[in-house]
Design a protein around this motif. Structure first.
Motif, PDB file in Angstrom:
ATOM      1  N   TRP A 133      26.371   0.243 -42.625  1.00 32.79           N
ATOM      2  CA  TRP A 133      25.243  -0.691 -42.750  1.00 32.79           C
ATOM      3  C   TRP A 133      24.111  -0.094 -43.581  1.00 32.79           C
ATOM      4  CZ3 TRP A 133      25.506  -5.653 -42.205  1.00 32.79           C
ATOM      5  CH2 TRP A 133      26.487  -6.197 -41.372  1.00 32.79           C
ATOM      6  N   ALA A 134      23.924   1.210 -43.486  1.00 27.67           N
ATOM      7  CA  ALA A 134      22.926   1.847 -44.350  1.00 27.67           C
ATOM      8  C   ALA A 134      23.305   1.668 -45.813  1.00 27.67           C
ATOM      9  CB  ALA A 134      22.797   3.336 -44.004  1.00 27.67           C
ATOM     10  N   GLY A 135      24.607   1.798 -46.104  1.00 26.96           N
ATOM     11  CA  GLY A 135      25.084   1.563 -47.465  1.00 26.96           C
ATOM     12  C   GLY A 135      24.896   0.128 -47.890  1.00 26.96           C
ATOM     13  N   ILE A 136      25.191  -0.814 -46.988  1.00 27.75           N
ATOM     14  CA  ILE A 136      25.020  -2.231 -47.306  1.00 27.75           C
ATOM     15  C   ILE A 136      23.560  -2.540 -47.615  1.00 27.75           C
ATOM     16  CG2 ILE A 136      25.161  -4.566 -46.346  1.00 27.75           C
ATOM     17  CD1 ILE A 136      27.663  -3.596 -44.783  1.00 27.75           C
ATOM     18  N   ALA A 137      22.649  -1.961 -46.854  1.00 25.02           N
ATOM     19  CA  ALA A 137      21.221  -2.203 -47.071  1.00 25.02           C
ATOM     20  C   ALA A 137      20.757  -1.691 -48.427  1.00 25.02           C
ATOM     21  CB  ALA A 137      20.407  -1.557 -45.948  1.00 25.02           C
ATOM     22  N   ALA A 138      21.517  -0.769 -49.015  1.00 28.99           N
ATOM     23  CA  ALA A 138      21.165  -0.229 -50.334  1.00 28.99           C
ATOM     24  C   ALA A 138      21.705  -1.086 -51.478  1.00 28.99           C
ATOM     25  CB  ALA A 138      21.683   1.204 -50.473  1.00 28.99           C
ATOM     26  N   VAL A 139      22.418  -2.160 -51.150  1.00 29.80           N
ATOM     27  CA  VAL A 139      22.939  -3.066 -52.183  1.00 29.80           C
ATOM     28  C   VAL A 139      21.809  -4.025 -52.563  1.00 29.80           C
ATOM     29  CG1 VAL A 139      24.685  -4.802 -52.756  1.00 29.80           C
ATOM     30  CG2 VAL A 139      25.291  -2.865 -51.302  1.00 29.80           C
ATOM     31  N   ARG A 140      21.039  -3.622 -53.545  1.00 30.60           N
ATOM     32  CA  ARG A 140      19.932  -4.458 -54.004  1.00 30.60           C
ATOM     33  C   ARG A 140      19.702  -4.247 -55.497  1.00 30.60           C
ATOM     34  NH1 ARG A 140      17.326  -0.895 -50.212  1.00 30.60           N
ATOM     35  NH2 ARG A 140      16.088   0.721 -51.235  1.00 30.60           N
ATOM     36  N   LYS A 141      19.119  -5.269 -56.109  1.00 26.93           N
ATOM     37  CA  LYS A 141      18.916  -5.251 -57.557  1.00 26.93           C
ATOM     38  C   LYS A 141      18.114  -4.026 -57.974  1.00 26.93           C
ATOM     39  CE  LYS A 141      17.251  -9.503 -57.711  1.00 26.93           C
ATOM     40  NZ  LYS A 141      16.714 -10.773 -58.262  1.00 26.93           N
ATOM     41  N   GLY A 142      18.571  -3.391 -59.052  1.00 25.86           N
ATOM     42  CA  GLY A 142      17.868  -2.229 -59.586  1.00 25.86           C
ATOM     43  C   GLY A 142      18.425  -0.913 -59.116  1.00 25.86           C
ATOM     44  N   ASN A 143      19.088  -0.903 -57.947  1.00 19.44           N
ATOM     45  CA  ASN A 143      19.738   0.324 -57.499  1.00 19.44           C
ATOM     46  C   ASN A 143      20.983   0.601 -58.329  1.00 19.44           C
ATOM     47  OD1 ASN A 143      17.922   1.023 -55.547  1.00 19.44           O
ATOM     48  ND2 ASN A 143      19.246   0.570 -53.799  1.00 19.44           N
ATOM     49  N   ARG A 144      21.500   1.811 -58.158  1.00 16.76           N
ATOM     50  CA  ARG A 144      22.768   2.169 -58.785  1.00 16.76           C
ATOM     51  C   ARG A 144      23.804   2.483 -57.703  1.00 16.76           C
ATOM     52  NH1 ARG A 144      22.968   2.995 -64.250  1.00 16.76           N
ATOM     53  NH2 ARG A 144      20.952   3.008 -65.349  1.00 16.76           N
ATOM     54  N   LEU A 145      25.031   2.614 -58.136  1.00 16.38           N
ATOM     55  CA  LEU A 145      26.115   2.852 -57.187  1.00 16.38           C
ATOM     56  C   LEU A 145      25.841   4.073 -56.322  1.00 16.38           C
ATOM     57  CD1 LEU A 145      28.996   1.726 -56.458  1.00 16.38           C
ATOM     58  CD2 LEU A 145      29.886   3.572 -57.906  1.00 16.38           C
ATOM     59  N   VAL A 146      25.285   5.123 -56.914  1.00 15.56           N
ATOM     60  CA  VAL A 146      25.033   6.351 -56.174  1.00 15.56           C
ATOM     61  C   VAL A 146      24.060   6.138 -55.026  1.00 15.56           C
ATOM     62  CG1 VAL A 146      23.107   7.192 -57.580  1.00 15.56           C
ATOM     63  CG2 VAL A 146      24.626   8.831 -56.440  1.00 15.56           C
ATOM     64  N   ASP A 147      23.202   5.124 -55.120  1.00 11.96           N
ATOM     65  CA  ASP A 147      22.257   4.869 -54.035  1.00 11.96           C
ATOM     66  C   ASP A 147      22.975   4.414 -52.773  1.00 11.96           C
ATOM     67  OD1 ASP A 147      19.731   5.447 -55.403  1.00 11.96           O
ATOM     68  OD2 ASP A 147      20.215   3.704 -56.639  1.00 11.96           O
TER      69      ASP A 147
END
Length: 278
Positions: A133-147
């Motif tokens: 879920w922490a990874g899912i929360a990082a799925v947002r515009k402007g981020n990169r895959l590494v985030d």
């Protein structure tokens, strides 16, 4: 190449994702002491048939079943059979997928069979699920895959160590792009690797299956003679959680969660995208 989906294609993936959610509900209920892993596969086949969907696991690279059933020290890709009978105290990770009109869904969960599980097993599953879920929360515009990788690894590393001494973040397997195929670019590590760089930028239409796999010991694995079953090198038990996620203009949509991820993402301060199916 990263496949970017239209809103209509994401809606089809949402349909496939809800079939996967139905498989999870049915197999979770069936994962009881005395059931064989083949029994669970039969349950999954019926759900897929009842929804007029197709299996994306059966026949994939020669895989002989509809779901993966990974018990105790099996990390991933366990093959259902009549001989593997669940016992009180086991844990099992069930990985399932479905296709609707050519578009794929894929998700996994860890279940506890019977009762009497050690607290560290409950904590292992919790940590693995929460890192997802922490990874899912990082799925947002402007981020990169590494985030996404950074969020998964960071959550795991911040948790108190188990009695076994450490959590092993499995290195040889990770998440993946999903859409018109089950496994697509990009490959998603569950930890940060400087060799891999930052990866592609996340834009609306980007879809990814996020799936941390964590053991109570080693990060190293080996494949059995059946060329599918993956076990930990040190025999420690492991947990596997996965959801397929789409990034839309309105934010992330968890395609394989019944509520689209709305409740869990709200806990993390993230607003889930509207469900295209209403």
């Amino acid at each position: 190449m990263v496949e970017i989906k239209t809103a209509e294609q994401i809606a089809k993936m949402r349909e496939a994702g809800l079939v996967v959610a139905a498989i999870h509900e049915a197999t979770r209920a069936a994962a009881v002491p005395g059931a064989s892993t083949k029994d669970l596969d039969d349950v999954a086949r019926k759900v897929i048939a009842d929804h007029d969907a197709k299996s994306n696991f059966l026949g994939y690279g020669g895989f002989p079943a509809t779901i993966c059933t990974s018990v105790n020290d099996v990390v991933v890709h366990g093959i259902p059979d009549r001989e593997t009978v669940l016992r009180d105290g086991d844990i099992i990770s069930i990985d399932a997928g479905a296709i609707v009109d050519g578009w794929h869904g894929d998700a996994a969960f860890t279940a506890f069979v019977g009762t009497g599980h050690a607290p560290e097993l409950h904590e292992l599953s919790r940590v693995t699920e929460e890192s997802m879920w922490a990874g899912i929360a990082a799925v947002r515009k402007g981020n990169r895959l590494v985030d996404i990788s950074k969020a998964i690894e960071g959550y795991i590393r911040r948790q108190p160590r188990p009695a076994s001494g450490k959590y092993g973040i499995i290195e040889d397997y990770g998440g993946h792009g999903i859409g018109s195929q089950m496994h697509m670019d990009p490959h998603l590590l569950n930890y940060v690797s400087k060799k891999r760089g930052r990866g592609p930028r996340l834009v609306p239409g980007f879809c990814i299956a996020i799936e941390p796999m964590v053991s109570l010991g080693t990060a190293k694995t080996h494949v059995l003679a059946d060329e599918w079953t993956v076990k930990t090198d040190d025999g420690t038990w492991s947990s596997h959680w996965e959801h397929s996620v789409a990034l839309t203009e309105e934010g992330p949509l968890v395609l394989t969660a019944v509520d689209g991820g709305r409740a869990k993402l709200a806990e993390l301060g993230v607003e889930a995208a509207p469900d295209p199916l209403g």
